[in-house]
Motif scaffolding. Structure first.
Motif, PDB file in Angstrom:
ATOM      1  N   GLU A   4     -19.183  16.082  -2.691  1.00  0.00           N
ATOM      2  CA  GLU A   4     -17.917  16.438  -3.344  1.00  0.00           C
ATOM      3  C   GLU A   4     -16.887  15.326  -3.184  1.00  0.00           C
ATOM      4  OE1 GLU A   4     -16.603  20.279  -2.042  1.00  0.00           O
ATOM      5  OE2 GLU A   4     -18.492  21.217  -2.623  1.00  0.00           O
ATOM      6  N   GLU A   5     -16.869  14.704  -2.020  1.00  0.00           N
ATOM      7  CA  GLU A   5     -15.940  13.603  -1.774  1.00  0.00           C
ATOM      8  C   GLU A   5     -16.294  12.400  -2.648  1.00  0.00           C
ATOM      9  OE1 GLU A   5     -12.830  11.265  -0.197  1.00  0.00           O
ATOM     10  OE2 GLU A   5     -13.154  13.418  -0.357  1.00  0.00           O
ATOM     11  N   LEU A   6     -17.592  12.126  -2.796  1.00  0.00           N
ATOM     12  CA  LEU A   6     -18.018  11.024  -3.661  1.00  0.00           C
ATOM     13  C   LEU A   6     -17.572  11.262  -5.104  1.00  0.00           C
ATOM     14  CD1 LEU A   6     -21.627  10.442  -2.320  1.00  0.00           C
ATOM     15  CD2 LEU A   6     -19.697   8.876  -2.111  1.00  0.00           C
ATOM     16  N   VAL A   7     -17.782  12.465  -5.583  1.00  0.00           N
ATOM     17  CA  VAL A   7     -17.383  12.805  -6.959  1.00  0.00           C
ATOM     18  C   VAL A   7     -15.874  12.666  -7.113  1.00  0.00           C
ATOM     19  CG1 VAL A   7     -17.272  14.673  -8.656  1.00  0.00           C
ATOM     20  CG2 VAL A   7     -19.382  14.281  -7.371  1.00  0.00           C
ATOM     21  N   SER A  12     -11.282   9.647  -9.451  1.00  0.00           N
ATOM     22  CA  SER A  12      -9.882   9.395  -9.120  1.00  0.00           C
ATOM     23  C   SER A  12      -9.220   8.371 -10.032  1.00  0.00           C
ATOM     24  CB  SER A  12      -9.759   8.917  -7.671  1.00  0.00           C
ATOM     25  OG  SER A  12     -10.215   7.571  -7.566  1.00  0.00           O
ATOM     26  N   GLY A  13     -10.017   7.517 -10.652  1.00  0.00           N
ATOM     27  CA  GLY A  13      -9.437   6.458 -11.461  1.00  0.00           C
ATOM     28  C   GLY A  13      -9.056   5.236 -10.654  1.00  0.00           C
ATOM     29  N   GLY A  18     -13.709   4.281  -6.124  1.00  0.00           N
ATOM     30  CA  GLY A  18     -14.979   4.371  -6.849  1.00  0.00           C
ATOM     31  C   GLY A  18     -16.016   3.409  -6.312  1.00  0.00           C
ATOM     32  N   LEU A  19     -15.601   2.191  -6.033  1.00  0.00           N
ATOM     33  CA  LEU A  19     -16.550   1.199  -5.518  1.00  0.00           C
ATOM     34  C   LEU A  19     -17.042   1.544  -4.118  1.00  0.00           C
ATOM     35  CD1 LEU A  19     -14.851  -2.002  -6.903  1.00  0.00           C
ATOM     36  CD2 LEU A  19     -17.037  -1.015  -7.647  1.00  0.00           C
ATOM     37  N   ARG A  20     -16.170   2.100  -3.290  1.00  0.00           N
ATOM     38  CA  ARG A  20     -16.619   2.540  -1.967  1.00  0.00           C
ATOM     39  C   ARG A  20     -17.624   3.692  -2.103  1.00  0.00           C
ATOM     40  NH1 ARG A  20     -11.404   0.898  -0.344  1.00  0.00           N
ATOM     41  NH2 ARG A  20     -10.450   2.938  -0.600  1.00  0.00           N
TER      42      ARG A  20
END
Length: 67
Positions: A4-7, A12-13, A18-20
């Motif tokens: 859920e955290e990855l999504v 988030s924009g 996103g890269l992390r």
């Protein structure tokens, strides 16, 4: 990092978040691959069978996991 955290990070924009998240996914995929290759070898799979399943040559798979 939880799914859920990855999504959330990807959506988030924020490119940094996103890269992390991408990095975390790569690390998770590598761990799953290593465990799956070890299990396949324990069950008698050949390097060629494993390579075929991963879309890699048997030589590449053996070089990476044959140690």
């Amino acid at each position: 990092m939880e799914t859920e955290e990855l999504v959330r990070r990807v959506r988030s924009g924020d490119p940094a978040l996103g890269l992390r998240a991408v990095g975390a996914l790569h690390r998770l995929a590598e761990q799953i691959e290593a465990v799956s290759v070890a299990l396949a070898r324990e069950q008698g799979w050949t390097w060629e069978q494993i390579g075929d399943a991963l879309g890699m040559s048997r030589q590449s798979v053996h070089a990476r996991y044959g140690k």
